[in-house]
Design a protein around this motif. Structure first.
Motif, PDB file in Angstrom:
ATOM      1  N   GLY A 234       0.761  -1.209  -0.071  1.00 52.99           N
ATOM      2  CA  GLY A 234       0.015  -0.027   0.155  1.00 52.99           C
ATOM      3  C   GLY A 234       0.951   1.125   0.018  1.00 52.99           C
ATOM      4  O   GLY A 234       0.300   2.259   0.600  1.00 52.99           O
ATOM      5  N   THR A 235       2.011   1.274  -0.525  1.00 46.82           N
ATOM      6  CA  THR A 235       2.892   2.499  -0.472  1.00 46.82           C
ATOM      7  C   THR A 235       3.167   3.206  -1.732  1.00 46.82           C
ATOM      8  O   THR A 235       2.725   2.710  -2.907  1.00 46.82           O
ATOM      9  CB  THR A 235       4.389   1.789   0.125  1.00 46.82           C
ATOM     10  OG1 THR A 235       4.911   1.255  -0.745  1.00 46.82           O
ATOM     11  CG2 THR A 235       4.268   1.454   1.559  1.00 46.82           C
ATOM     12  N   SER A 236       3.783   4.099  -1.699  1.00 48.71           N
ATOM     13  CA  SER A 236       3.715   5.104  -2.973  1.00 48.71           C
ATOM     14  C   SER A 236       4.769   4.572  -4.089  1.00 48.71           C
ATOM     15  O   SER A 236       5.612   5.470  -4.407  1.00 48.71           O
ATOM     16  CB  SER A 236       4.145   6.430  -2.598  1.00 48.71           C
ATOM     17  OG  SER A 236       3.418   6.864  -1.487  1.00 48.71           O
ATOM     18  N   THR A 237       4.587   3.516  -4.535  1.00 47.39           N
ATOM     19  CA  THR A 237       5.513   2.632  -5.381  1.00 47.39           C
ATOM     20  C   THR A 237       5.576   3.898  -6.798  1.00 47.39           C
ATOM     21  O   THR A 237       6.515   3.980  -7.320  1.00 47.39           O
ATOM     22  CB  THR A 237       4.969   1.482  -5.819  1.00 47.39           C
ATOM     23  OG1 THR A 237       4.746   0.850  -4.815  1.00 47.39           O
ATOM     24  CG2 THR A 237       6.214   0.610  -6.311  1.00 47.39           C
ATOM     25  N   VAL A 238       4.302   4.064  -7.046  1.00 50.73           N
ATOM     26  CA  VAL A 238       4.263   5.104  -8.278  1.00 50.73           C
ATOM     27  C   VAL A 238       4.902   6.192  -8.332  1.00 50.73           C
ATOM     28  O   VAL A 238       5.640   6.463  -9.385  1.00 50.73           O
ATOM     29  CB  VAL A 238       2.852   5.367  -8.776  1.00 50.73           C
ATOM     30  CG1 VAL A 238       2.536   5.963 -10.055  1.00 50.73           C
ATOM     31  CG2 VAL A 238       1.890   4.058  -8.904  1.00 50.73           C
TER      32      VAL A 238
ATOM     33  N   LEU B 203       9.275   0.699 -15.501  1.00 52.44           N
ATOM     34  CA  LEU B 203       9.004   1.350 -14.640  1.00 52.44           C
ATOM     35  C   LEU B 203       7.577   1.909 -14.796  1.00 52.44           C
ATOM     36  O   LEU B 203       6.631   2.009 -14.075  1.00 52.44           O
ATOM     37  CB  LEU B 203       9.725   2.547 -14.111  1.00 52.44           C
ATOM     38  CG  LEU B 203      10.869   1.927 -13.312  1.00 52.44           C
ATOM     39  CD1 LEU B 203      11.937   3.171 -13.172  1.00 52.44           C
ATOM     40  CD2 LEU B 203      10.770   0.945 -12.389  1.00 52.44           C
ATOM     41  N   LEU B 204       7.334   2.277 -16.207  1.00 56.08           N
ATOM     42  CA  LEU B 204       5.892   2.907 -16.835  1.00 56.08           C
ATOM     43  C   LEU B 204       4.891   1.728 -16.656  1.00 56.08           C
ATOM     44  O   LEU B 204       3.822   2.003 -16.169  1.00 56.08           O
ATOM     45  CB  LEU B 204       6.194   3.478 -17.977  1.00 56.08           C
ATOM     46  CG  LEU B 204       6.787   5.006 -17.923  1.00 56.08           C
ATOM     47  CD1 LEU B 204       6.461   5.754 -19.272  1.00 56.08           C
ATOM     48  CD2 LEU B 204       6.222   5.623 -17.059  1.00 56.08           C
TER      49      LEU B 204
ATOM     50  N   GLU C 269       0.262  -0.674 -14.318  1.00 55.18           N
ATOM     51  CA  GLU C 269      -0.492  -1.971 -13.758  1.00 55.18           C
ATOM     52  C   GLU C 269      -0.951  -1.369 -12.344  1.00 55.18           C
ATOM     53  O   GLU C 269      -2.047  -1.586 -12.090  1.00 55.18           O
ATOM     54  CB  GLU C 269       0.529  -2.761 -13.439  1.00 55.18           C
ATOM     55  CG  GLU C 269       0.063  -4.124 -12.533  1.00 55.18           C
ATOM     56  CD  GLU C 269       0.853  -5.433 -12.884  1.00 55.18           C
ATOM     57  OE1 GLU C 269       1.853  -5.404 -13.656  1.00 55.18           O
ATOM     58  OE2 GLU C 269      -0.042  -6.327 -12.839  1.00 55.18           O
ATOM     59  N   LYS C 270      -0.185  -0.519 -11.651  1.00 53.48           N
ATOM     60  CA  LYS C 270      -0.678  -0.122 -10.341  1.00 53.48           C
ATOM     61  C   LYS C 270      -1.806   0.733 -10.582  1.00 53.48           C
ATOM     62  O   LYS C 270      -2.679   0.724  -9.662  1.00 53.48           O
ATOM     63  CB  LYS C 270       0.381   0.437  -9.558  1.00 53.48           C
ATOM     64  CG  LYS C 270       0.179   0.534  -8.012  1.00 53.48           C
ATOM     65  CD  LYS C 270       1.319   0.252  -7.157  1.00 53.48           C
ATOM     66  CE  LYS C 270       0.958   0.755  -5.928  1.00 53.48           C
ATOM     67  NZ  LYS C 270       1.401   0.252  -4.726  1.00 53.48           N
ATOM     68  N   LEU C 271      -1.646   1.763 -11.233  1.00 57.41           N
ATOM     69  CA  LEU C 271      -2.857   2.825 -11.627  1.00 57.41           C
ATOM     70  C   LEU C 271      -4.121   2.154 -11.981  1.00 57.41           C
ATOM     71  O   LEU C 271      -5.188   2.361 -11.622  1.00 57.41           O
ATOM     72  CB  LEU C 271      -2.321   3.704 -12.256  1.00 57.41           C
ATOM     73  CG  LEU C 271      -1.299   4.733 -11.576  1.00 57.41           C
ATOM     74  CD1 LEU C 271      -0.790   5.776 -12.302  1.00 57.41           C
ATOM     75  CD2 LEU C 271      -1.812   5.386 -10.111  1.00 57.41           C
ATOM     76  N   PHE C 272      -3.700   1.437 -13.247  1.00 53.45           N
ATOM     77  CA  PHE C 272      -4.975   1.193 -14.071  1.00 53.45           C
ATOM     78  C   PHE C 272      -5.305  -0.282 -13.968  1.00 53.45           C
ATOM     79  O   PHE C 272      -6.176  -0.721 -14.726  1.00 53.45           O
ATOM     80  CB  PHE C 272      -4.693   1.659 -15.516  1.00 53.45           C
ATOM     81  CG  PHE C 272      -4.268   3.085 -15.616  1.00 53.45           C
ATOM     82  CD1 PHE C 272      -5.080   3.922 -14.974  1.00 53.45           C
ATOM     83  CD2 PHE C 272      -3.184   3.646 -16.076  1.00 53.45           C
ATOM     84  CE1 PHE C 272      -4.724   5.573 -15.124  1.00 53.45           C
ATOM     85  CE2 PHE C 272      -2.682   4.876 -16.156  1.00 53.45           C
ATOM     86  CZ  PHE C 272      -3.475   5.664 -15.619  1.00 53.45           C
TER      87      PHE C 272
END
Ligand code: HEM
Ligand SMILES: [Cu+2]
Lengths: 536, 318
Positions: A158-162, A224-225, A230-233
């Motif tokens: 649950g951390t700010s990976t993005v 990384l993109l 994946e994480k956002l969408f």
């Protein structure tokens, strides 16, 4: 000296004044200094984290006392992640090229500046912006993925990976811009008579590094993109829950990160070549071999990434091939070591502090190199992978190698950069503490790894306590060494004696202009008639 | 291969539990010796030269040696031969490690945050303890329920990642009786370093008995069943039960019947309903000093029977 402008005491530092003149400068030398300040700052932050980690590991968690500085496993993992990410992406990767490279590559070539001075400034801003994004995560949800961002953990946590990953992406952009600048500068801005084969080996090393930066960094960027997407969408790429493949991420990541270890070490090898030649007053042994082995290493390093994945579930055949190719990259690395030692043979060796760091490099890099070969042997790596043995290996090459070279190079060029001398006694003292402290900290970690202690551990079984204690004590010695070094540097800049043009009696072009150099490096464009190490 | 023992590889390595471990250590011993010689040559040569050719005066004349083809050939060729030799030797051992024996005893291992769940072919499940018979080929079929873990038995010199969404495997043939550590070697979050299991090598008879007992579990007293579940659901990886020591979550030792201070400062007495709620909705009442959202909810994952057993077990922790 006796030339026009520098005779009046005008140089790149005092030709313009005020913070604004620095923030808008396109002078490669000033940009180099700006990188120096930022990298030193990040090194300080990353270093404090390292000390905290070592303190926590002073004792297993069942024992009360110093070993309990971090509240719980989550905090430990966060500190670990910031330590790794900061040290890799903000210190070791940019360190030598962005500080020493920016400053000396154009001067080594007899040029006035890099090919694209404005892009050079842009790359610094890019770097700062990326770093700011990465550091912003510290104030949102601190990340805890480790510097490798392995999926699916990095997607699920649950951390700010993005945000972090975007930061690394932007910093990568800065690395690409610097690489581009260096390549064009080498091809287009060499002074009359400066053939490719008369370039100092430092320039050759930066040139090979630049090629790697330009080719490898985009792969990291794309990876990384994808991770961010994946994480956002929820696009299924790496997370099996979404139909993705987590091991694919490891392939992508190491496809960048193995070449990146050479982005980290090749510039250091370049610095060491300069130092050994200058302080042995001798022509470098096997110039061509060193120059071209850098290129060779750069090329082959794209095909060994799988040696980080021997137990990841990749096929046994792939493992065998990667092990084989890794052995092949080992050879040019070994050749360079022999070349440096042979350069010392029949030289006139002085023990000035930069040379001490260069010798320290040879010592530590030898150990880092042989343990690298051990790790490349399949069944050995099955046991050592993800244990403290690997941690020790990469600290021997990244700290014992790259950081030692950075320090050595920094002291070597200090008189040129600031026009002052530093206290030789303090610099040597600093070296002694760092060198001894380094070995005390990291050698026991080889043994810990052999005994089976996995890395990234917040706690450990009692068998591992003694060696962990020694290692923690070592970290305090290193700290002492760097504090002394910092003092030597600050004191040198503030009240050091005025430096002569060529304090070490070296032959490369930077020593033929005043200390510090004038705004355009040379009052008269140099004409080159011989190689860089003509000590006869 | 006796002479490699000079390197005393084992003295730094854990016990050798398998034949493969011995093979690995022999190769490691060889690597240690050759690396040591290489370092002595390079570092020793360096130290010898810097002392011998120490600067005497600022006008020292130095030799001008730009290269030496024969020497350069030698110091490229010799390392290459050594590297290829250890590569081949490594390949040989690795081949043995990766070739799964036929007719091995198969055991399923599921990695999850932060425990190993073991399932035997007869349906018997255990947590963080793999029991295997001595001198028998055993194959572990690994997978993971959440993130990547890695099953590492130092004494057997084996390690394999457990990857969600696919199976990986490893095999071994234990030759020594006893207990060996199982570590998780792939970083997996909060309690990564607490994800320790044991691998118990027993005689064939003990193994058969163990399997039988496993099947009789249904007839255990209720608190005992709770104890098993407590391990099985990996509660034990975050809560200690025999001392007030804090792991990830609060200790459950002597909690029942006592007052608990919550994060907003209020107090509740830990009764059956409090324990039940803490299992099903862990965030409803969080103990002071612990973060929200760390404990997963077990709502819908355990049935009433199991819940009873767990509550009974917590009551028994006096
Ligand atoms: C003779 C040259 C080298 C060889 C043969 C070698 C080999 C290896 C191998 C096989 C691994 C994987 C170990 C594992 O994860 O189980 C490894 C890890 C690593 N090496 Fe090297 N290496 C060499 C030099 C270097 C250099 C010059 C650097 C950087 C300056 C470097 C940095 C690293 C890093 C950062 C890792 C670990 C990354 C991680 O898992 O976090 N190595 N090396
Ligand atoms: Cu690598």
């Amino acid at each position: 000296m006796g030339h026009s402008s520098s005779a009046h005491g005008e140089n790149y530092i005092n030709c313009e004044k005020g913070l604004w003149s620095w923030l808008t400068t396109v002078d490669h030398k000033r940009i180099g200094l700006m990188y120096m300040i930022t990298v030193m700052f990040f090194f300080f932050v990353g270093g404090v984290m390292a000390l905290l980690l070592r303190l926590e590991l002073f004792a297993p968690n069942t024992v009360q006392g110093v070993g309990q500085v971090l509240k719980n496993g989550d905090v430990y993992n966060q500190v670990l992640t910031y330590h790794g990410a900061i040290m890799v992406f903000m210190v070791i990767v940019p360190g030598i090229p962005a500080i020493l490279g920016n400053f000396f590559l154009p001067i080594h070539l007899g040029a006035k500046d890099v090919a694209f001075p404005k892009i050079n400034l842009a790359s610094w801003y890019c770097f700062m912006f990326g770093a700011a994004l990465a550091i912003a995560t510290f104030f949102t949800h601190k990340i805890d993925t480790g510097w490798t961002f392995y999926t699916p953990y990095s997607i699920r946590t649950g951390t700010s990976t993005v945000l972090m990953v975007l930061g690394a992406f932007v910093m990568g952009m800065s690395s690409v811009l610097t690489g581009l600048n260096f390549i064009v500068t080498v091809h287009k801005l060499r002074a009359p008579g400066m053939t490719m084969h008369r370039m100092p080996l430092f320039v050759w090393a930066l040139y090979s590094t630049a090629i790697l930066q330009m080719l490898a960094t985009p792969v990291l960027a794309i990876t990384l993109l994808l991770l961010a997407a994946e994480k956002l969408f929820g696009v299924g790429i790496f997370d099996p829950a979404l139909g993705g493949d987590p091991v694919l991420f490891q392939h992508f990541f190491w496809f960048y990160s193995h070449p990146a270890v050479y982005i980290m070490i090749l510039p250091a090898m370049g610095v060491v070549s300069e130092l050994i030649a200058a302080f042995s007053r001798k022509v470098i042994f096997g110039y061509t071999a060193i120059a071209y082995s850098s290129l060779g290493i750069a090329a082959v390093s794209f095909f060994v990434w799988g040696h980080h994945m021997f137990v990841s579930g990749q096929s046994a055949t792939a493992g065998i091939i990667f092990s084989f190719i890794t052995m092949l990259v080992g050879v040019p690395t070994a050749i360079k070591m022999f070349n440096w030692v042979a350069t010392i043979y029949k030289g006139s060796v002085s023990f000035d502090s930069p040379m001490l760091f260069a010798l320290g490099f040879l010592f530590l890099f030898a150990i880092g190199g042989v343990t690298g070969i051990m790790l490349a042997v399949l069944p050995i790596d099955v046991h050592f992978h993800d244990t403290y043995f690997v941690v020790a290996h990469f600290h021997y090459v990244m700290v014992g190698g790259t950081l030692m070279a950075l320090m050595g190079g920094f002291y070597y060029w200090f008189p040129k950069m600031f026009g002052k001398m530093f206290s030789e006694t303090l610099a040597r003292l600093s070296f002694v503490f760092i060198f001894i402290g380094f070995n005390v900290t990291f050698f026991p970690q080889f043994i810990l790894g052999a005994m089976g202690m996995p890395r990234r551990y917040f706690d450990y079984i009692p068998n591992y306590e003694a060696l962990n204690k020694i290692s923690t004590v070592g970290s305090w010695l290193i700290l002492t060494g760097f504090l002394i070094g910092l003092y030597a540097i600050v004191q040198g800049i503030r009240k050091g004696e005025k430096a002569p043009m060529n304090p070490w009696g070296a032959k490369t072009l930077e020593w033929q202009t005043s200390s510090p150099p004038p705004h355009f490096n040379f009052d008269v464009e140099p004409v080159v008639t011989a190689g860089p190490y003509e000590y006869r | 291969m006796m002479w490699f023992n000079f390197a005393k590889a084992q003295s730094f390595m854990p016990t050798q539990g398998t034949e493969i471990a011995k093979q690995v250590d022999n190769l490691y011993g060889f690597l240690l010796i050759t690396s040591f010689i290489a370092c002595v040559l390079v570092i020793g040569g360096m130290i010898y030269f810097v002392l011998k050719y120490k600067r005497k005066s600022d006008n020292d004349k130095t030799a001008y040696i730009s290269h030496n083809t024969a020497l350069e050939f030698l110091w490229s060729f010799i390392p290459l031969v050594i590297f290829l030799a250890v590569f081949a030797w490594g390949w040989y051992i690795y081949h043995g490690m990766r070739t799964m024996p036929k007719d091995a005893l198969e055991i399923n291992v599921l990695g999850k945050q932060w425990a190993w769940e073991i399932e035997y072919k007869n349906g018997f499940k255990a947590v963080n303890e793999v029991v295997v018979p001595v001198n028998t080929d055993v194959k572990l079929l690994l997978t993971s329920q959440d993130v990547i873990h890695s099953f590492f038995v130092p004494s057997f010199r084996i390690k394999q990642d457990a990857v969600p969404g696919r199976y990986t495997a490893l095999w071994f043939r234990a030759e020594k009786l006893g207990e060996f550590h199982v570590f998780c070697a792939e970083y997996c979050g909060t309690s990564h370093s607490g994800m320790i299991g044991k691998l118990r090598v027993v005689t064939r008879e003990e193994f058969d008995k163990y399997m039988e007992e496993g099947q009789e579990e249904g007839q255990l007293p209720i608190a005992k069943r709770g104890e098993k579940l407590f391990a099985l659901k990996a509660c034990a990886s975050c809560h200690s039960v025999d001392s007030p020591a804090v792991k990830v979550g609060p200790s459950l030792f002597q909690v029942f019947g006592h007052e608990v201070v919550l994060e907003d400062g209020s107090k509740v007495t830990a009764d059956e309903n409090y324990i039940r709620e803490s299992i099903l909705q862990p965030n409803a009442k969080v103990v002071k000093g612990f973060p929200h959202g760390v404990m997963p909810t077990f709502q819908g994952q355990i049935n009433e029977n199991e819940l009873n057993a767990l509550v009974e077990y917590v009551k028994s922790l006096k």
